[in-house]
Design an enzyme around this catalytic site. Sequence first.
Site, PDB file in Angstrom:
ATOM      1  N   ILE A   1       0.869  -1.173   0.000  1.00  0.00           N
ATOM      2  CA  ILE A   1       0.000   0.000   0.000  1.00  0.00           C
ATOM      3  C   ILE A   1       0.910   1.228   0.000  1.00  0.00           C
ATOM      4  O   ILE A   1       1.792   1.339   0.850  1.00  0.00           O
ATOM      5  CB  ILE A   1      -0.926  -0.017   1.229  1.00  0.00           C
TER       6      ILE A   1
ATOM      7  N   ASN B   1       0.957   4.290   0.913  1.00  0.00           N
ATOM      8  CA  ASN B   1       1.195   5.185   2.045  1.00  0.00           C
ATOM      9  C   ASN B   1       1.792   4.478   3.257  1.00  0.00           C
ATOM     10  O   ASN B   1       1.962   5.081   4.310  1.00  0.00           O
ATOM     11  CB  ASN B   1      -0.083   5.938   2.423  1.00  0.00           C
ATOM     12  N   CYS B   2       2.140   3.211   3.125  1.00  0.00           N
ATOM     13  CA  CYS B   2       2.736   2.426   4.214  1.00  0.00           C
ATOM     14  C   CYS B   2       4.201   2.828   4.393  1.00  0.00           C
ATOM     15  O   CYS B   2       4.966   2.877   3.423  1.00  0.00           O
ATOM     16  CB  CYS B   2       2.616   0.939   3.862  1.00  0.00           C
ATOM     17  N   ASP B   3       4.596   3.098   5.629  1.00  0.00           N
ATOM     18  CA  ASP B   3       5.981   3.500   5.904  1.00  0.00           C
ATOM     19  C   ASP B   3       6.989   2.417   5.512  1.00  0.00           C
ATOM     20  O   ASP B   3       8.080   2.726   5.039  1.00  0.00           O
ATOM     21  CB  ASP B   3       6.158   3.855   7.382  1.00  0.00           C
TER      22      ASP B   3
END
Length: 108
Positions: A7, A9-11
């Site tokens: 995903i 926007n996952c860090d």
Amino acid sequence: MIKMYGIKNCDTIKKAKKFFINHQVDFEFIDFRDNPIDKTKLQTFVDKVTWENLINKRSTTYRNLNDEEKGNITLDLVLKNPTLIKRPILIIGDDIMVGFSEKNYLKL
């Protein structure tokens, strides 16, 4: 070519992308939300790495599951809630690697 599933926007995805870019490794990123994985691909992931290694038990989504769902992870449950999947998932040929580990990535 490495395929990276996750995903955007996952860090952890951001770290993995940065690692590959800095090491000039070609990869293709596939966002679970924009391009949902199908049941067959998810089953392949499970067959290769098992539910135990595939499910992110620290995720908010997992913590919000009831006890019955936690004890009975299914393909349909994960397809409905792709954030249950630990990220990133790397596909390298016939191999699958789950999660980010700089040490393991350097071996690639």
